[in-house]
Scaffold this active site. Sequence first.
Site, PDB file in Angstrom:
ATOM      1  N   TYR A 311     -44.566 -14.416  66.539  1.00 36.68           N
ATOM      2  CA  TYR A 311     -43.738 -15.910  66.216  1.00 36.68           C
ATOM      3  C   TYR A 311     -43.211 -15.638  64.729  1.00 36.68           C
ATOM      4  CZ  TYR A 311     -42.396 -20.620  65.285  1.00 36.68           C
ATOM      5  OH  TYR A 311     -41.723 -21.640  64.990  1.00 36.68           O
ATOM      6  N   CYS A 312     -41.990 -15.666  64.547  1.00 38.49           N
ATOM      7  CA  CYS A 312     -41.411 -15.605  63.163  1.00 38.49           C
ATOM      8  C   CYS A 312     -41.718 -14.468  62.412  1.00 38.49           C
ATOM      9  CB  CYS A 312     -41.870 -17.084  62.512  1.00 38.49           C
ATOM     10  SG  CYS A 312     -41.039 -17.264  60.756  1.00 38.49           S
ATOM     11  N   LEU A 313     -42.428 -14.459  61.231  1.00 40.70           N
ATOM     12  CA  LEU A 313     -42.950 -13.353  60.610  1.00 40.70           C
ATOM     13  C   LEU A 313     -43.842 -12.598  61.240  1.00 40.70           C
ATOM     14  CD1 LEU A 313     -43.391 -15.007  56.817  1.00 40.70           C
ATOM     15  CD2 LEU A 313     -41.409 -13.754  57.845  1.00 40.70           C
TER      16      LEU A 313
END
Length: 581
Positions: A311-313
Amino acid sequence: MRSVRNWQTEEGPFQALNHWKEALIAQATGGGSPAAFALALADWWMHLCTAPGKQLKLGLKCGTEAAALCRHAALPWTGVNRSASTPAADSAQAPPAWQREPFSLWWHAFQSARLWWMDATRDVPGVAAHHADLVSFCAAQWCDMFSPANFAWSNPVVLERSLAEGGRNLIAGQMNFLADLQRRLSHAPEEGTERFQVGKDVAVTPGAVVFRNHLIELIQYEPSTATAHPEPILITPAWIMKYYVLDLSPGNSLIRHLVAQGYTVFCISWRNVDSRDRNLSLDDYLHMGFMAALDAVCRIVPGCRVHAVGYCLGGTLLCIAAAAMAGKKDDRLATLTLLAAQTDFTEPGGLGLYIDASEVYLLESLMWAQGYLSAGQMSAAFQSLRPVSDTAARAVRRYLLGEHTAPNDLMAWNADSTRMPYRMHAEYLRKLFLNNELADGRYQVDGRIIALRNIRVPIYALGTENDRIAPWQSIYKIHYQTDADIRFVLASGGHNAGVVSEPGHPGRWHRVRQGEMDRLRVGPDEWAAGSSLRAGSWWPDWHAWLDAYSGPAQPGLRPLGEPGAIRASLTPAPGLFVLQN
């Protein structure tokens, strides 16, 4: 800890002096680089001053808008329908209360001025695209500060409420303001967030910490079904925030949902670092983070390939890990799922407004002085990306209308951010954000360049329609970087709310392309034009995709931890790291 050098001591006294100066500037400006803005403003202004065609166009537009405003002011005396002369932006934004005079005239004047400034800061020949974006964004924010909707004397809704309630709304608003000011000065969280306590109200899916090192805790969740798929799921959340955005309240917990679908789920919980961790690097987050967690999962569930979710980074880190593993013929991954995760940073969204060489150097100096980037400093950067109109509308409701809206669990999580170590975040900003080394094939892991094109496992990539941090068009670029079988899904909502989109949530939808059309390498706009709209959450689509790459569910409950682990010795979920302040 794998870090082998101390950046602070190796940079020398002269560079240290530069860092101290920049750190003082950063503390005074809240982390924004005045040099970066000055360069953008000078670039725009010098080119505007030497563009007679643009100046003439703006002058004519100013005259046209002034004439339109005069006609609009005269409309009440002529009986002509006012909407006929209202700019397009007015008709889309002005509520019914603003159709009466003098409010309609004020709204018209404001919108005309705003549209003129948007035109003045766009399409100036010779201005660098980054500078044009920054100046135009700042101009829009500055204009929105002076919207007539922001002041009690010029907002008809506030005036009507004040007359109807005898000013009680203004008194309630001032009480709200003083309470918020007191909380801000005492660094207390937003009112109402105390209703969501970690481990009691949120992050309550049963499980235990089955592995821990200096950087992570690995949580394994208890099975809730009589059968389970053989392949486990390993979730890598972003380390910029606490992990439990994927395990909020029981009704909207993605982790609980996966467990209910018969999967053995593991999730990384990152340490909330401090100044002692200043030299942790991106390689440390790769090896001590994802790779250490993967090794532990493979010991607990031997002989099975792993569904990796980022998720995301965390998704960016997962792609780095998958490419590095592919180069070493490590085939332990069954699939990759990338949730709002970028691998190409040429179109990074709102953060791209600030990220240039000057801003990165300023942030490096601030982190050099502190050893980390604090939660408040990172939060300020994200808050500055929000349109002033949104922030002002909330302030009007709370301070002028006297309304009170209790925060939900997602807002409470958003206030529970973490710190990021100096070296890691500096490497992230320079290598990925500024230099785009991962997409350009120049990123190195353990001294070897890795290539995303080596990734062959199936990929599920999720973008969200209103994502200001990772625009879905940027996430879509994974199609151009790997030959893997990709299923791309576009969901409603933003960077966080679009992911936390449980079945049954009203108003949710997602877009997909079916069959062979989904495998075509087309541009994002063409993909969207050929996609089909589905009502509801994207979660069922995802676990149906996971099922297709998983073995049949088998009976039997899988115990927590490595074989032979004593349950009583394990730390119950959500663990200890998530409780660190």
